[in-house]
Design a protein around this motif. Sequence first.
Motif, PDB file in Angstrom:
ATOM      1  N   PHE A 180       0.836  -1.184   0.000  1.00 16.88           N
ATOM      2  CA  PHE A 180       0.000   0.000   0.000  1.00 16.88           C
ATOM      3  C   PHE A 180       0.881   1.246   0.000  1.00 16.88           C
ATOM      4  CE2 PHE A 180      -2.227  -3.439   2.057  1.00 16.88           C
ATOM      5  CZ  PHE A 180      -3.500  -3.387   1.512  1.00 16.88           C
ATOM      6  N   GLY A 181       1.006   1.892  -1.149  1.00 16.10           N
ATOM      7  CA  GLY A 181       1.806   3.096  -1.262  1.00 16.10           C
ATOM      8  C   GLY A 181       1.070   4.171  -2.036  1.00 16.10           C
ATOM      9  N   CYS A 182       1.394   5.436  -1.729  1.00 16.19           N
ATOM     10  CA  CYS A 182       0.662   6.547  -2.327  1.00 16.19           C
ATOM     11  C   CYS A 182       1.556   7.776  -2.391  1.00 16.19           C
ATOM     12  CB  CYS A 182      -0.587   6.844  -1.482  1.00 16.19           C
ATOM     13  SG  CYS A 182      -1.448   8.361  -1.898  1.00 16.19           S
ATOM     14  N   LEU A 183       1.484   8.500  -3.508  1.00 20.84           N
ATOM     15  CA  LEU A 183       2.180   9.785  -3.682  1.00 20.84           C
ATOM     16  C   LEU A 183       1.133  10.881  -3.774  1.00 20.84           C
ATOM     17  CD1 LEU A 183       4.916  11.314  -4.252  1.00 20.84           C
ATOM     18  CD2 LEU A 183       4.330  11.065  -6.691  1.00 20.84           C
ATOM     19  N   MET A 184       1.248  11.892  -2.903  1.00 21.93           N
ATOM     20  CA  MET A 184       0.286  12.982  -2.876  1.00 21.93           C
ATOM     21  C   MET A 184       0.977  14.286  -3.271  1.00 21.93           C
ATOM     22  SD  MET A 184      -2.658  11.881  -0.410  1.00 21.93           S
ATOM     23  CE  MET A 184      -3.305  13.449  -0.404  1.00 21.93           C
ATOM     24  N   VAL A 185       0.336  15.012  -4.175  1.00 25.83           N
ATOM     25  CA  VAL A 185       0.833  16.307  -4.634  1.00 25.83           C
ATOM     26  C   VAL A 185      -0.291  17.323  -4.477  1.00 25.83           C
ATOM     27  CG1 VAL A 185       1.769  17.609  -6.579  1.00 25.83           C
ATOM     28  CG2 VAL A 185       2.386  15.202  -6.290  1.00 25.83           C
ATOM     29  N   HIS A 186      -0.005  18.404  -3.782  1.00 25.36           N
ATOM     30  CA  HIS A 186      -1.033  19.421  -3.500  1.00 25.36           C
ATOM     31  C   HIS A 186      -2.271  18.791  -2.835  1.00 25.36           C
ATOM     32  CE1 HIS A 186       1.108  22.660  -5.414  1.00 25.36           C
ATOM     33  NE2 HIS A 186       1.096  22.088  -6.594  1.00 25.36           N
ATOM     34  N   GLY A 187      -2.050  17.786  -1.996  1.00 23.99           N
ATOM     35  CA  GLY A 187      -3.159  17.167  -1.287  1.00 23.99           C
ATOM     36  C   GLY A 187      -3.995  16.220  -2.107  1.00 23.99           C
TER      37      GLY A 187
END
Length: 434
Positions: A180-187
């Motif tokens: 389970f991985g995630c990249l967040m940009v500007h929320g």
Amino acid sequence: MMMLQDGSVQLLCLTASSGVPLFTRGTSRQLPFSVIGSLNGVHMFGGGQGVVLSCCETEGGGKVVWRVFQDSVMLIAVNGGQQTGCSSKEEGVCLQRLLENVWNCMVMVLGQEELVNVRNVERLKRDLRSCFSLIDQLLEDKQEGILGNLTHCADSLLPPNPTLLQEAVEGFAKAADSEFGCLMVHGRIAAATEMWWRLAPQEIVLLSTLIRSLSASGSASCDYPVFLPQGSPTVAHRLLRFQLLSGVDVCVLCGPSPSLHSAESGLVGRFWSPLVETLRDCLAVGERCLPGSVSLHPDVLAFLLINRETRRSVSCVRTSTNHPLGDSPLPSRARCWELLKLFYIFSVTRYFSQEETVCPPPEERPQSGHAEDFVLGFSHQPLRCYLVTEECKSYGLQTPQHQLFLLTPVLVPTFALHTVASQTLLDLTGATGF
């Protein structure tokens, strides 16, 4: 409810069995204890008579919504008056969604066991304070362009180089012994592993809310225990978050290993240092949420596009359009976001499919729900709807895979709205594969 300001919402949390107040959040001017007791009492009286009281309206135009979760916790939302542009029916849907989000937020932070089997009320009151920052975010709902709390679709950003980011997220998660991985940009989610997308849509939305809150705290990294309201409500996971750049965070859900220090020192640099320029390109996309290669029809003021299969959404308010001088002024950026929300609520409470978007409480599901009366007489689902106001024209388009909600200037001919919406849907999906 004249003691509340028009348009303000106050949230009350009580024990379902005894009515002991656990907390109140919302407006600075709290309701008197006598009023809170009356709201709890009338609900309990109805229950004793075999009647489930879910909502009511006040003489002053306010609205009260009740919801009991797991026969343990009662949440009450009180709206001081309708200043949002919503009808009473639409306001009720928003308040029900708020209560659902708040309960799941409490489960995510504390776990279902502590909320359902209350052994010490005073201790529970203290523990619930750790939920306040998230609950306040849900109540204030001030961040422009973040609509997931309403739609239960993951707010997404479509990056210019999705393949590079996807490979990096998958590699980083695997190295951290996680799927389970995630990249967040500007929320917003720019890339995530397949298993992250397999989480329940509401879990993804609440995790995004939590990550935004942790990012706003200013810490470069953190190790935060979380429960998954649907997938793991009684066993906690670890949420590891690392700030790569200002406005860019990478996260994984994992077990006991790796430690925060080992992941930060051994994994972050290895996977993300080579992609600094790629991440900066993502930041440059900004709140447009679309790569520069995607062109939009000049008459589009704002849009919300939902992928009904993946439960993802992308939204945008354009800062400038080709608008002739001397015409009626366009709505401000903030007002466009507000109008977009209102049109979404208008559409899904009347015409469009709502089994995936707006969930009434269990006791209301066998009824007709919030669908417009005339829709109930037809076997098919409406595919288009539009609304004309003094500020803008709005158009909704529904296909088996997508829902598109669009705002245009008032001067756009009504007969041209379908053409503009169809072209916009084609432009967005064709260029990005969304």
